[in-house]
Design a protein around this motif. Structure first.
Motif, short mmCIF file in Angstrom:
data_model
loop_
_atom_site.label_atom_id
_atom_site.label_comp_id
_atom_site.label_asym_id
_atom_site.label_seq_id
_atom_site.Cartn_x
_atom_site.Cartn_y
_atom_site.Cartn_z
N PRO A 116 5.18 -5.90 -15.74
CA PRO A 116 4.10 -5.11 -16.33
C PRO A 116 3.36 -4.21 -15.33
O PRO A 116 2.87 -3.15 -15.72
CB PRO A 116 3.14 -6.17 -16.91
CG PRO A 116 4.00 -7.36 -17.13
CD PRO A 116 5.03 -7.33 -16.04
N ALA A 117 3.32 -4.60 -14.06
CA ALA A 117 2.62 -3.78 -13.07
C ALA A 117 3.49 -2.64 -12.54
O ALA A 117 3.05 -1.87 -11.71
CB ALA A 117 2.15 -4.66 -11.92
N GLY A 118 4.71 -2.55 -13.01
CA GLY A 118 5.59 -1.45 -12.59
C GLY A 118 6.82 -1.93 -11.89
O GLY A 118 7.09 -3.06 -11.72
N ARG A 172 6.58 -5.00 -2.65
CA ARG A 172 6.20 -6.04 -3.62
C ARG A 172 4.68 -6.10 -3.69
O ARG A 172 3.99 -6.07 -2.66
CB ARG A 172 6.74 -7.39 -3.15
CG ARG A 172 6.48 -8.52 -4.07
CD ARG A 172 7.49 -8.50 -5.17
NE ARG A 172 7.24 -9.62 -6.07
CZ ARG A 172 8.02 -9.90 -7.06
NH1 ARG A 172 9.09 -9.21 -7.29
NH2 ARG A 172 7.73 -10.91 -7.85
N HIS A 173 4.17 -6.17 -4.90
CA HIS A 173 2.73 -6.34 -5.10
C HIS A 173 2.55 -7.38 -6.20
O HIS A 173 2.80 -7.11 -7.36
CB HIS A 173 2.08 -5.02 -5.50
CG HIS A 173 0.61 -5.15 -5.77
ND1 HIS A 173 -0.31 -5.30 -4.77
CD2 HIS A 173 -0.08 -5.18 -6.92
CE1 HIS A 173 -1.51 -5.40 -5.30
NE2 HIS A 173 -1.40 -5.33 -6.61
N ASP A 230 0.85 -1.19 0.00
CA ASP A 230 0.00 0.00 0.00
C ASP A 230 0.89 1.24 0.00
O ASP A 230 1.38 1.68 1.04
CB ASP A 230 -0.92 -0.01 1.23
CG ASP A 230 -1.93 1.13 1.21
OD1 ASP A 230 -1.78 2.07 0.39
OD2 ASP A 230 -2.87 1.09 2.03
N LEU A 231 1.09 1.82 -1.19
CA LEU A 231 1.99 2.95 -1.32
C LEU A 231 1.45 4.24 -0.72
O LEU A 231 2.17 5.24 -0.64
CB LEU A 231 2.36 3.16 -2.79
CG LEU A 231 3.08 1.99 -3.45
CD1 LEU A 231 3.43 2.32 -4.90
CD2 LEU A 231 4.33 1.61 -2.68
N ARG A 233 4.66 -5.63 -9.38
CA ARG A 233 5.50 -4.49 -9.00
C ARG A 233 6.49 -4.95 -7.95
O ARG A 233 6.13 -5.61 -6.98
CB ARG A 233 4.64 -3.36 -8.45
CG ARG A 233 5.43 -2.09 -8.16
CD ARG A 233 4.58 -1.05 -7.46
NE ARG A 233 4.37 -1.47 -6.07
CZ ARG A 233 3.20 -1.40 -5.43
NH1 ARG A 233 2.13 -0.96 -6.04
NH2 ARG A 233 3.10 -1.79 -4.18
N ALA A 234 7.76 -4.60 -8.12
CA ALA A 234 8.79 -5.02 -7.17
C ALA A 234 9.87 -3.95 -7.09
O ALA A 234 10.34 -3.45 -8.11
CB ALA A 234 9.41 -6.33 -7.60
N THR A 235 10.26 -3.61 -5.86
CA THR A 235 11.38 -2.70 -5.63
C THR A 235 12.31 -3.37 -4.64
O THR A 235 11.87 -3.79 -3.58
CB THR A 235 10.89 -1.35 -5.05
OG1 THR A 235 9.90 -0.80 -5.91
CG2 THR A 235 12.05 -0.38 -4.91
N SER A 236 13.58 -3.49 -5.00
CA SER A 236 14.56 -4.16 -4.15
C SER A 236 15.91 -3.48 -4.27
O SER A 236 16.21 -2.86 -5.29
CB SER A 236 14.75 -5.62 -4.57
OG SER A 236 13.55 -6.34 -4.47
#
Length: 66
Positions: free
Chosen positions: A64-66, A38-39, A9-10, A45-48
């Protein structure tokens, strides 16, 4: 890394103490990560923070989701 949801939840503030988090193996040999958010599994969507061992690489791929 096999986390499907993490800080997804951003609209909510999240703090990740990255120094205390373990490095997690990725699907690519020699590539490790510390997930921040991660979503969705797989191509979600993934940020690491990512660490590459010498001579390692991660094949081109999309999220594709970002």
């Amino acid at each position: 890394m096999s986390i499907s949801t993490l800080n997804e939840d951003l609209s909510k503030r999240a703090v990740v103490e990255t120094d205390s988090e373990p490095w997690l193996a990725s699907p690519a040999a020699g590539v490790l990560g510390r997930p921040l958010d991660r979503h969705g599994a797989g191509s979600g969507r993934a940020t690491s923070i990512v660490r590459y061992e010498p001579r390692s690489c991660f094949k081109e791929h999309t999220h594709p989701a970002g």
